[in-house]
Motif scaffolding. Structure first.
Motif, PDB file in Angstrom:
ATOM      1  N   PHE A  59       0.831  -1.207   0.000  1.00 52.84           N
ATOM      2  CA  PHE A  59       0.000   0.000   0.000  1.00 52.84           C
ATOM      3  C   PHE A  59       0.864   1.255   0.000  1.00 52.84           C
ATOM      4  CE2 PHE A  59      -2.421   3.246   2.429  1.00 52.84           C
ATOM      5  CZ  PHE A  59      -3.417   3.470   1.488  1.00 52.84           C
ATOM      6  N   LEU A  60       1.934   1.249   0.801  1.00 51.85           N
ATOM      7  CA  LEU A  60       2.840   2.397   0.821  1.00 51.85           C
ATOM      8  C   LEU A  60       3.517   2.592  -0.540  1.00 51.85           C
ATOM      9  CD1 LEU A  60       4.485   1.931   4.342  1.00 51.85           C
ATOM     10  CD2 LEU A  60       2.694   3.556   3.682  1.00 51.85           C
ATOM     11  N   LEU A  61       3.898   1.495  -1.176  1.00 54.73           N
ATOM     12  CA  LEU A  61       4.481   1.593  -2.521  1.00 54.73           C
ATOM     13  C   LEU A  61       3.464   2.103  -3.520  1.00 54.73           C
ATOM     14  CD1 LEU A  61       6.574  -1.717  -2.669  1.00 54.73           C
ATOM     15  CD2 LEU A  61       7.443   0.624  -2.473  1.00 54.73           C
ATOM     16  N   LEU A  62       2.209   1.697  -3.343  1.00 50.76           N
ATOM     17  CA  LEU A  62       1.147   2.177  -4.226  1.00 50.76           C
ATOM     18  C   LEU A  62       0.952   3.680  -4.072  1.00 50.76           C
ATOM     19  CD1 LEU A  62      -0.897   1.040  -6.278  1.00 50.76           C
ATOM     20  CD2 LEU A  62      -2.526   0.802  -4.400  1.00 50.76           C
ATOM     21  N   LEU A  63       1.028   4.167  -2.830  1.00 50.44           N
ATOM     22  CA  LEU A  63       0.933   5.609  -2.605  1.00 50.44           C
ATOM     23  C   LEU A  63       2.120   6.340  -3.219  1.00 50.44           C
ATOM     24  CD1 LEU A  63      -0.242   5.775   1.129  1.00 50.44           C
ATOM     25  CD2 LEU A  63      -1.631   6.114  -0.925  1.00 50.44           C
ATOM     26  N   LEU A  64       3.262   5.689  -3.221  1.00 46.42           N
ATOM     27  CA  LEU A  64       4.478   6.328  -3.727  1.00 46.42           C
ATOM     28  C   LEU A  64       4.537   6.332  -5.248  1.00 46.42           C
ATOM     29  CD1 LEU A  64       7.153   7.593  -2.722  1.00 46.42           C
ATOM     30  CD2 LEU A  64       8.164   5.311  -2.864  1.00 46.42           C
ATOM     31  N   PHE A  65       4.150   5.194  -5.870  1.00 46.65           N
ATOM     32  CA  PHE A  65       4.286   5.051  -7.317  1.00 46.65           C
ATOM     33  C   PHE A  65       2.965   5.210  -8.078  1.00 46.65           C
ATOM     34  CE2 PHE A  65       8.094   2.847  -5.825  1.00 46.65           C
ATOM     35  CZ  PHE A  65       9.046   3.313  -6.707  1.00 46.65           C
ATOM     36  N   ARG A  67      -0.482   7.094  -9.610  1.00 44.40           N
ATOM     37  CA  ARG A  67      -0.557   8.252 -10.510  1.00 44.40           C
ATOM     38  C   ARG A  67      -0.531   9.574  -9.758  1.00 44.40           C
ATOM     39  NH1 ARG A  67      -2.218   6.912 -15.670  1.00 44.40           N
ATOM     40  NH2 ARG A  67      -2.969   9.031 -16.018  1.00 44.40           N
ATOM     41  N   HIS A  68      -0.966   9.562  -8.505  1.00 40.88           N
ATOM     42  CA  HIS A  68      -0.969  10.793  -7.711  1.00 40.88           C
ATOM     43  C   HIS A  68       0.153  10.816  -6.677  1.00 40.88           C
ATOM     44  CE1 HIS A  68      -4.786  11.831  -9.540  1.00 40.88           C
ATOM     45  NE2 HIS A  68      -5.268  10.649  -9.194  1.00 40.88           N
ATOM     46  N   GLY A  69       1.005   9.793  -6.683  1.00 45.22           N
ATOM     47  CA  GLY A  69       2.136   9.760  -5.766  1.00 45.22           C
ATOM     48  C   GLY A  69       3.297  10.582  -6.285  1.00 45.22           C
ATOM     49  N   PRO A  70       4.244  10.945  -5.419  1.00 43.44           N
ATOM     50  CA  PRO A  70       5.378  11.788  -5.846  1.00 43.44           C
ATOM     51  C   PRO A  70       6.220  11.160  -6.955  1.00 43.44           C
ATOM     52  CG  PRO A  70       5.734  10.887  -3.643  1.00 43.44           C
ATOM     53  CD  PRO A  70       4.317  10.613  -3.994  1.00 43.44           C
ATOM     54  N   LEU A  71       6.581   9.892  -6.805  1.00 41.42           N
ATOM     55  CA  LEU A  71       7.365   9.236  -7.854  1.00 41.42           C
ATOM     56  C   LEU A  71       6.501   8.904  -9.060  1.00 41.42           C
ATOM     57  CD1 LEU A  71       9.734   6.821  -5.882  1.00 41.42           C
ATOM     58  CD2 LEU A  71      10.260   9.018  -6.938  1.00 41.42           C
ATOM     59  N   GLY A  72       5.240   8.563  -8.813  1.00 43.65           N
ATOM     60  CA  GLY A  72       4.339   8.262  -9.923  1.00 43.65           C
ATOM     61  C   GLY A  72       4.140   9.458 -10.836  1.00 43.65           C
ATOM     62  N   LYS A  73       3.953  10.649 -10.259  1.00 41.60           N
ATOM     63  CA  LYS A  73       3.800  11.867 -11.057  1.00 41.60           C
ATOM     64  C   LYS A  73       5.065  12.174 -11.852  1.00 41.60           C
ATOM     65  CE  LYS A  73       0.410  14.294  -8.142  1.00 41.60           C
ATOM     66  NZ  LYS A  73       0.194  15.463  -7.275  1.00 41.60           N
ATOM     67  N   LEU A  74       6.219  11.973 -11.190  1.00 43.47           N
ATOM     68  CA  LEU A  74       7.485  12.243 -11.867  1.00 43.47           C
ATOM     69  C   LEU A  74       7.677  11.324 -13.055  1.00 43.47           C
ATOM     70  CD1 LEU A  74      10.209  13.754 -11.898  1.00 43.47           C
ATOM     71  CD2 LEU A  74      11.090  11.990 -10.352  1.00 43.47           C
ATOM     72  N   LEU A  75       7.369  10.049 -12.880  1.00 38.89           N
ATOM     73  CA  LEU A  75       7.533   9.082 -13.971  1.00 38.89           C
ATOM     74  C   LEU A  75       6.529   9.314 -15.093  1.00 38.89           C
ATOM     75  CD1 LEU A  75       8.193   5.845 -11.871  1.00 38.89           C
ATOM     76  CD2 LEU A  75       9.846   7.112 -13.257  1.00 38.89           C
ATOM     77  N   LEU A  76       5.342   9.799 -14.733  1.00 38.60           N
ATOM     78  CA  LEU A  76       4.336  10.071 -15.761  1.00 38.60           C
ATOM     79  C   LEU A  76       4.788  11.160 -16.723  1.00 38.60           C
ATOM     80  CD1 LEU A  76       0.835   9.885 -13.995  1.00 38.60           C
ATOM     81  CD2 LEU A  76       1.662   8.506 -15.910  1.00 38.60           C
ATOM     82  N   GLU A  77       5.608  12.076 -16.243  1.00 42.29           N
ATOM     83  CA  GLU A  77       6.125  13.126 -17.124  1.00 42.29           C
ATOM     84  C   GLU A  77       6.999  12.545 -18.235  1.00 42.29           C
ATOM     85  OE1 GLU A  77       8.102  16.066 -14.841  1.00 42.29           O
ATOM     86  OE2 GLU A  77       6.321  16.641 -13.683  1.00 42.29           O
ATOM     87  N   PHE A  78       7.556  11.359 -17.996  1.00 39.18           N
ATOM     88  CA  PHE A  78       8.367  10.680 -19.007  1.00 39.18           C
ATOM     89  C   PHE A  78       7.578   9.571 -19.695  1.00 39.18           C
ATOM     90  CE2 PHE A  78      11.238  12.371 -15.784  1.00 39.18           C
ATOM     91  CZ  PHE A  78      12.174  13.039 -16.546  1.00 39.18           C
ATOM     92  N   VAL A  80       6.023   7.039 -18.240  1.00 45.04           N
ATOM     93  CA  VAL A  80       6.245   5.740 -17.606  1.00 45.04           C
ATOM     94  C   VAL A  80       5.226   5.530 -16.496  1.00 45.04           C
ATOM     95  CG1 VAL A  80       7.867   4.307 -16.309  1.00 45.04           C
ATOM     96  CG2 VAL A  80       8.710   5.831 -18.120  1.00 45.04           C
ATOM     97  N   THR A  81       4.566   4.382 -16.515  1.00 43.69           N
ATOM     98  CA  THR A  81       3.635   3.991 -15.467  1.00 43.69           C
ATOM     99  C   THR A  81       4.135   2.708 -14.832  1.00 43.69           C
ATOM    100  OG1 THR A  81       1.779   4.973 -16.669  1.00 43.69           O
ATOM    101  CG2 THR A  81       1.244   3.409 -14.913  1.00 43.69           C
ATOM    102  N   VAL A  82       4.316   2.730 -13.526  1.00 46.44           N
ATOM    103  CA  VAL A  82       4.877   1.578 -12.818  1.00 46.44           C
ATOM    104  C   VAL A  82       3.793   0.618 -12.361  1.00 46.44           C
ATOM    105  CG1 VAL A  82       6.125   0.872 -10.739  1.00 46.44           C
ATOM    106  CG2 VAL A  82       6.966   2.788 -12.096  1.00 46.44           C
ATOM    107  N   VAL A  83       2.709   1.161 -11.808  1.00 40.64           N
ATOM    108  CA  VAL A  83       1.661   0.321 -11.218  1.00 40.64           C
ATOM    109  C   VAL A  83       1.075  -0.620 -12.269  1.00 40.64           C
ATOM    110  CG1 VAL A  83      -0.548   0.339 -10.001  1.00 40.64           C
ATOM    111  CG2 VAL A  83       1.158   2.112  -9.532  1.00 40.64           C
ATOM    112  N   PHE A  84       0.833  -1.877 -11.853  1.00 38.18           N
ATOM    113  CA  PHE A  84       0.280  -2.922 -12.716  1.00 38.18           C
ATOM    114  C   PHE A  84       1.172  -3.187 -13.938  1.00 38.18           C
ATOM    115  CE2 PHE A  84      -3.736  -1.057 -10.868  1.00 38.18           C
ATOM    116  CZ  PHE A  84      -3.806  -1.982  -9.848  1.00 38.18           C
TER     117      PHE A  84
END
Length: 226
Positions: A59-65, A67-78, A80-84
């Protein structure tokens, strides 16, 4: 019989183990040279995935990665989607396996005789050479043990992987996830087969580790005696 969970699990575990080997060694080497009250908090952070329920870690990783997490938002700019995705299985496995690598690597480095390291420094060796040419070769048996244990832990990871990567057949379905959903679908024979595969791999790893440590022990003692 779809064997994709086996290949996904092996690929995930191997990649996660490589990550934890580098991260665990670096963290252990950094921590081993430092003391003070703050280091207790550092140890707590490094070992937290070992004591937290895997679903909490996921759950903590899900919050982090997410679409609305800090790393998730950063990766979306490139783009890249990590979840699933398959990288999500690697991240989850690496996080839960990291404490085992950190603990064993730190214990192995602490057993290296300090005067050997100091002698190398007085001869003009840099800290990098002291670590790579003196400390690491002497601590290598413990590091290898941590690597094998980390691989076995990554292979058996379930909760965090399911939370972060989900169950996508042929993509994120590892052996533990395949077992869970086989039981849920009342496919008992399929679940038993995957259990047998998982147990066989784990026993092979642990037996190899036991055999190697017991054969290395006398050999190292004889070399020291010479």
């Amino acid at each position: 019989m779809d064997w994709s969970p086996l290949w996904i699990s092996l690929g995930t575990s191997a990649t996660a183990t490589l990550i934890t080997l580098v991260a665990g060694l670096a963290s252990a080497a950094w921590r081993e040279r430092r003391t003070g009250p703050a280091m207790a908090l550092v140890d707590g952070v490094f070992l937290l995935p070992l004591v937290l329920p895997p679903t909490v870690v996921g759950f903590l990783l899900l919050l982090l990665f997410g679409r609305h997490g800090p790393l998730g938002k950063l990766l979306l700019e490139f783009g890249v989607t990590v979840v699933f995705s398959w990288p999500a299985t690697v991240i989850a496995a690496a996080v839960v396996a990291f404490p085992l690598m950190y603990l064993t690597a730190r214990a192995a480095l602490e057993q290296v005789e300090p005067h050997l390291l100091q002698t190398a420094r007085t001869l003009g060796a840099s800290e990098w050479r002291v670590f790579t040419e003196v400390a690491l070769p002497l601590a290598w048996p413990g590091v290898l043990a941590g690597t094998i244990l980390s691989f076995a832990r990554a292979l058996g990871e379930f909760g965090a992987t399911l939370m972060l990567a989900g169950n996508i057949p042929g993509k994120t379905e590892t052996i533990p996830i395949a077992i869970y959903f086989a039981v849920e679908a009342n496919e008992i024979q399929r679940a038993m087969l995957w259990c047998a595969v998982d147990v066989a791999i784990s026993l092979a790893l642990l037996s190899g580790l036991y055999y190697w440590t017991h054969t290395q022990g006398p050999g190292r003692a004889r070399n020291l005696a010479r």
